[in-house]
Scaffold this motif. Sequence first.
Motif, PDB file in Angstrom:
ATOM      1  N   LEU A  52     -11.453  39.291 -35.874  1.00 50.47           N
ATOM      2  CA  LEU A  52     -11.058  39.343 -37.291  1.00 50.47           C
ATOM      3  C   LEU A  52     -10.554  37.965 -37.737  1.00 50.47           C
ATOM      4  CD1 LEU A  52      -9.101  42.760 -37.369  1.00 50.47           C
ATOM      5  CD2 LEU A  52     -11.324  42.299 -38.453  1.00 50.47           C
ATOM      6  N   LEU A  79     -17.246  43.313 -39.181  1.00 50.28           N
ATOM      7  CA  LEU A  79     -17.248  41.838 -39.098  1.00 50.28           C
ATOM      8  C   LEU A  79     -18.439  41.264 -39.866  1.00 50.28           C
ATOM      9  CD1 LEU A  79     -16.483  41.445 -35.277  1.00 50.28           C
ATOM     10  CD2 LEU A  79     -14.830  41.360 -37.160  1.00 50.28           C
ATOM     11  N   VAL A 135      -3.463  38.178 -40.079  1.00 50.63           N
ATOM     12  CA  VAL A 135      -4.027  38.919 -38.946  1.00 50.63           C
ATOM     13  C   VAL A 135      -2.895  39.285 -37.984  1.00 50.63           C
ATOM     14  CG1 VAL A 135      -5.594  38.800 -36.974  1.00 50.63           C
ATOM     15  CG2 VAL A 135      -6.267  37.779 -39.185  1.00 50.63           C
ATOM     16  N   TYR A 159     -10.608  42.456 -30.651  1.00 48.54           N
ATOM     17  CA  TYR A 159     -11.069  42.661 -32.027  1.00 48.54           C
ATOM     18  C   TYR A 159     -10.212  41.854 -33.003  1.00 48.54           C
ATOM     19  CZ  TYR A 159     -13.145  45.071 -36.037  1.00 48.54           C
ATOM     20  OH  TYR A 159     -13.825  45.363 -37.198  1.00 48.54           O
ATOM     21  N   PHE A 219      -9.135  44.698 -43.499  1.00 51.60           N
ATOM     22  CA  PHE A 219     -10.056  45.174 -42.460  1.00 51.60           C
ATOM     23  C   PHE A 219      -9.257  45.497 -41.205  1.00 51.60           C
ATOM     24  CE2 PHE A 219     -12.967  42.959 -45.283  1.00 51.60           C
ATOM     25  CZ  PHE A 219     -14.074  43.798 -45.297  1.00 51.60           C
TER      26      PHE A 219
END
Lengths: 427, 427
Positions: free
Chosen positions: B82, B152, B90, B78, B171
């Motif tokens: 991202l 997403l 990230v 995941y 997110f």
Amino acid sequence: MHSKIMPALLGAAALTSAAAHAAPTPEDKAAASLIASAKFAKAQASLKSDYDTIIQDIITLTEIEAPPFKETARGNAYMAMLKAEGLTDVEMDEVGNVMGMRKGTGGGPLIVVTAHLDTVFPAGTNVKVRREGNGLYAPGIGDDTSSLPVQLAFIRAMNRAGFTTKADILFMGNVGEEGPGDLRGTRHLFSKGKYKDKIKYFISFEPGQPGRITNAGTGSRRYKVTFNGPGGHSMGDFGIVSPAFAMGNAMVAFGKLKAPAEPKTVYNIGILEGGTSVNSIPFSTAMTIDMRSNGKPELDAEEKAFLGLLPGAVAQENAARSTAKGKITYDAKLIGDRPVGSTPETARIIKVAGAAARASGVEPKYGAGSTDSNIPMSLGVEAVTLGSGFETFRAHSLEEGMKMNPPEDLKNMGVGLATVLTLAQAR
Amino acid sequence: MHSKIMPALLGAAALTSAAAHAAPTPEDKAAASLIASAKFAKAQASLKSDYDTIIQDIITLTEIEAPPFKETARGNAYMAMLKAEGLTDVEMDEVGNVMGMRKGTGGGPLIVVTAHLDTVFPAGTNVKVRREGNGLYAPGIGDDTSSLPVQLAFIRAMNRAGFTTKADILFMGNVGEEGPGDLRGTRHLFSKGKYKDKIKYFISFEPGQPGRITNAGTGSRRYKVTFNGPGGHSMGDFGIVSPAFAMGNAMVAFGKLKAPAEPKTVYNIGILEGGTSVNSIPFSTAMTIDMRSNGKPELDAEEKAFLGLLPGAVAQENAARSTAKGKITYDAKLIGDRPVGSTPETARIIKVAGAAARASGVEPKYGAGSTDSNIPMSLGVEAVTLGSGFETFRAHSLEEGMKMNPPEDLKNMGVGLATVLTLAQAR
């Protein structure tokens, strides 16, 4: 089955010493004369020369796993061993007992001499034997695997010494002695087996010393009681009945039962289970319980009291919470039923066992246990459970083991062999 | 977490409709204006063109198992997703949460938008997705895997439509939402994570429709209580204390606790275990229990009552039977602690969520649940849990699944996206 005799021995008044007897009985004379004979000396020499073979056979058989209901592989191996000793009528019966006959000279009774094939350990348990000093370790090695090769050594000793017997002796490895097996091998032998109405004497060999004479069979009834309900979510369904609370009621009520001290009568909650997740009201819970007694009326009364408290425990929960989504119900399943029985000390088999011990310099001690002998005892057939000779320990645990102490072990085996020979009227 | 919201929705008074409000609020105006914009139409078109991608990503992620405490493989997958959407910063944090920033234009608040990575299923569960008609089936596919790709799609929709936001939006895929995880991902985010004091709004997406607005966090305390004793043989050691009877006392006493109906407060015995064999007095038994409430004082009082009954249950058994071989003791281990909390309907995040729903023609319903939002709610941070859009069913069961109904699903996703955009002051 050390673990099955020991508790009874520890129990109040379960053990009585026969040291008080005065004059030698005919059985004392017979056993003493046998033990003093040149043939018996040869038989003892045979056992001694066989010691390493006995140990090797114990290792071989221990390493063939024999879980409850899965004794076939070990049964086949032991059947081949019985055949190799020259027995006749060697066979495996419908339930997996293996046996072979050593015919007598005729006109004598039929004696069954047996040890059980099964262990308590599930399939997949590591049964590789580990040696440490004079100890051998593996699950099941003591109870009852160690007894099986001793029986083979008895046959060889009888043959080498040139003993004939008046009685026919059926040597056996039986299935289903341990818990879940519920004595099914012996049960079959006496209810459906081809020798069922012909057996006069029954000797079961279990771990331990043969001076310990188990002439009473503790009866047991075992139940798995399952409590069922609608189940649901701990938050969304809160307020509905729960099998956990119903079972709690039953557990508490069971714990309040009074059990007589004499004949010794006991009860136990052995296993508790139920539920799927912390936040689900269980749809099912269960308790597995054990009730035992040395007296049949006492066991019957205890069983009645236990079964009698279940409806109330369930009704109490159905009254305490909502049954809108369903009521609590229960199912009491009998999962074990070992009959109470005993062979009186005046019976020939017990007198012979005591005499063989005394003639070997061992003071016999009588007690109760829960073994294959329960079945013949409950049917009025003379039966006894004797120790086959080795000192064993930690039965039913993964640390199970046995000691190798040849002088002591051989002396003990001699007592067992003398019992069989005297009972069979050997010459 | 359908299964977590539903119960609360079923609970009395847990749901209130806000249909009674009269004049449009500033949030209603903002949401309506956003939804009517050409940019939002582009965003909706992006979601539509992305539908197959969303489904494919759901399948991809579902088939990477993510048991409690073992979310790393899915987290890495995941995190890569991202990153591929162009987020900055990230990273995977110390506990396994993965996150990336969509920077705002400056001076705005920090909003966390998250779905949880973990499922309830143990390692080794078959998580291969099976398609049947318009249904997709696999353990964990709905709760909460289906929400991850929707996030997403939100990012892509915002990018393609050219939306900028005043707020920074982080997110995230977080770990540890389900039972044993005990909200550890969100707990870490707010207690030790690098953004911990900067988060102004927190939106957690779970399966379901976004008209269901979870603005109250049901608190829970979960204990595994272990009862210990000497244990022994059912016959030889009869008469000694048993942890089974002590636990029975505790079960019965627990079942007698009174729990207030409002705020809803409940308790449950979820799992029972103990014992090793039918003829052994257990040396250990255990019960795993759940207590929940929508009110903190009520939960505290219930916990106190529960912990308070344990010593008596144990003392009762220690008085009822012999402690010569040892007493019964107990250990109550807290295995779950979800704080009670709520975000008032007057808070901006709840007003925006309601406004976005109404502006999309969906009547909002407010309720309580037990989700990641419990943590910020308990800390006074504005938080809400919203449905991410798909209709899912049989959460937490091996038959878990979701339906593919594009018009409805896309409409639902639009509500969630409008909520995020309005809250973030998008232009």
